[in-house]
Design a protein around this motif. Sequence first.
Motif, short mmCIF file in Angstrom:
data_model
loop_
_atom_site.label_atom_id
_atom_site.label_comp_id
_atom_site.label_asym_id
_atom_site.label_seq_id
_atom_site.Cartn_x
_atom_site.Cartn_y
_atom_site.Cartn_z
N GLU A 49 0.84 -1.20 0.00
CA GLU A 49 0.00 0.00 0.00
C GLU A 49 0.88 1.25 0.00
O GLU A 49 1.92 1.30 0.65
N PHE A 50 0.39 2.25 -0.72
CA PHE A 50 1.02 3.58 -0.74
C PHE A 50 -0.06 4.60 -0.36
O PHE A 50 -1.11 4.65 -1.01
N VAL A 51 0.20 5.38 0.67
CA VAL A 51 -0.74 6.42 1.09
C VAL A 51 0.00 7.76 1.07
O VAL A 51 1.07 7.90 1.68
N PHE A 52 -0.57 8.73 0.35
CA PHE A 52 0.07 10.04 0.20
C PHE A 52 -0.86 11.12 0.73
O PHE A 52 -2.04 11.17 0.35
N HIS A 53 -0.33 11.97 1.60
CA HIS A 53 -1.06 13.13 2.12
C HIS A 53 -0.43 14.37 1.48
O HIS A 53 0.71 14.75 1.81
N LEU A 54 -1.17 15.00 0.55
CA LEU A 54 -0.64 16.08 -0.28
C LEU A 54 -0.91 17.44 0.34
O LEU A 54 -1.82 17.59 1.18
N PRO A 55 -0.18 18.46 -0.09
CA PRO A 55 -0.31 19.79 0.52
C PRO A 55 -1.45 20.62 -0.07
O PRO A 55 -1.62 21.78 0.31
N TYR A 56 -2.20 20.07 -1.02
CA TYR A 56 -3.30 20.82 -1.63
C TYR A 56 -4.37 19.84 -2.09
O TYR A 56 -4.15 18.63 -2.15
N ASP A 57 -5.52 20.41 -2.40
CA ASP A 57 -6.64 19.58 -2.84
C ASP A 57 -6.34 18.94 -4.19
O ASP A 57 -5.69 19.52 -5.05
#
Length: 653
Positions: free
Chosen positions: A560-568
């Motif tokens: 699994e790869f989970v990414f929390h990005l800095p913008y919508d």
Amino acid sequence: MFSRFLISILLFGFIFTAKADEQVQFTPDPEWVDPIHASGTEHQTPVHGLRYKLIDKQINLEPQTVSRYTHYVVDITSTEGLEQASQLSFEFDPTYETLRIHQIHVIRNGEVLDRLEPQELRIFQREPDLEHFLYSGIKTAHLILPDIRVGDRLEYSFSLQGNNPVMDNKFSEQLQLDWEMPVELNSIRILVHAGRTLYYSVPEGKNGKLTMTETSTHRELLWQQSNVPAVVTDDDTPAWYSPHRYWALSEFSSWQDVVKWAKPIYDVAVTVDPTIQSIADQIMQAHSDEESRIVAALHFVQQEIRYLGVEDGIGSHLPRKASDTLYRRYGDCKDKTVLLMAILKAMNLSPVAALVNLDNGSILPKQLPSPYVFNHVIVTLQSEGKRLWLDGTDINQGSKLSTIGVPFMQYALLITDEETNLTSMQDQFRPAETVVTRELWFDEPVSRLMVTTSYSGFEAENQRTDIKNQPKQELGRDFLNYYTKVYENLEPDGLPSVVDSFENNQLLIRQSFNINGIFDELTRRGLPLYADLIDAQLKQLDSARKQPVALSKPMRIRQEFVFHLPYDINIADYNQRYDNDVFSFNVSVQQIDARSLKVIYKYYNRLSYVPVRNLALYREAVGLARDELSLNFTFPPAAVLTQNAVEPQPELH
């Protein structure tokens, strides 16, 4: 382990210079041997400087013993072959075999030269599996031949007399019919004397012929094949697979016959004496339910009895008595099985020894019955309506019978009076699962990466063994070295944490990292990912391959790869699945909130190998699946971001 290991290099050993006649005899060819002569032609192509003219094997099943005669004729065509042919080695078990060297001749320009020099004999005891705590006791007689030249024809013969007494005067063997080099003539002759009954498979091969003759005293089988072609083995074939042909011979008429041989051996060894009963009583006092008692007995044998096998002579198949193993606190698979059975028996349970093969379990139903087709033994018993398989040589297993790893051996022969055939183990096998999650929080100036790895079943046991005595600093260094190849400017945030659940047989490892500069990379390069864990399972095959391919035993992998990005972001869901007889593969992409993205890869191999009939379909499916392993999500610069959908774009690799 029951099998005799072939020795190719000197790993450890002793050199004996005692009188050779105490170990080896020098005699003419036995009278019972039928002479076979090599031709003077040169049809066969040399391999590594040697042209094999004749491989002649003759076996004499006498009333009370077995003699095995071997005769080679080889032409030396180059310096490479000269180096091989000028030294001869003969292996034998001195506890029951007598080695007789009959002749070593060189034919040079039509002249026969004697190259047998008994005074030059050296005897070695080499233990190549010493590092694996196995002692075979096999000795090697070694001769360095004088005055051997390129262009010579080397002819030599020897015989071994004796059969392992543990077999109760029964014979069984598999004779190889082809090799990695071509052979002009392969001849195998079997003499079966009156009073002995031999069962055998019928060999096949172009230019081959099996004949049988009978007299008042014996029956004779003769297999001869001319111009035997060389056989090539592909890389990465299953352990049970061989492209070579074998002629199977056995005096065991059935699997029940093997049981009749084995049962007295194990019945005598599984004796409950006061020392065994004391261990059982302690376990029963400490644990009130049957499952806990079985697990405690299993863990006692696994953890308190170290693995060490002294397997010379009858020790190859004869287990020690349970009380002896308990006293010595060491033993091989037979000894550990007997001790575990004795403890369980002392707790009023009904354990049974189960003969298995670590590598060749899947092909056991195709084998002629024989003790030699097994190389391992474990314990089985019924508990609360379920059949259990317990291996005393395993270590670091879980604490519940429902979660411990089940041996992947496929078939077993249960040593009970009622057993007439092999028992399938396949329904009880539980595939292990490995789950690796990489969760990445993008931030400035430092982003954070958390790697969580979860193992279950036999994978938890394997990893538990690997890291049990590994310092956390070393484990953290291993993580850093691996993930530095994926992310630059990576720094560990503390030591890894390890959570080990013996009850669930699960092992959880977490490691946190800080990453500098990755925020800028997001808009410059996008968000690439690669399912490296799945990559290792999808094997790329040559289109010309004609032999099966080895895979791991059935297991599940989830990456699994989970990414929390800095913008919508606004990303469309994506899903792809490939399913076939050998494996299933799935990749899915989903947006889990306004700024978070998850990619999940799943892999499950249903089989432990790729059958020949599935090679083409497997090759095609692997190609499709591998195209999905690499994804890259590209985003516009943050200053001009819009809410337009951003689609995942696979990168080509």
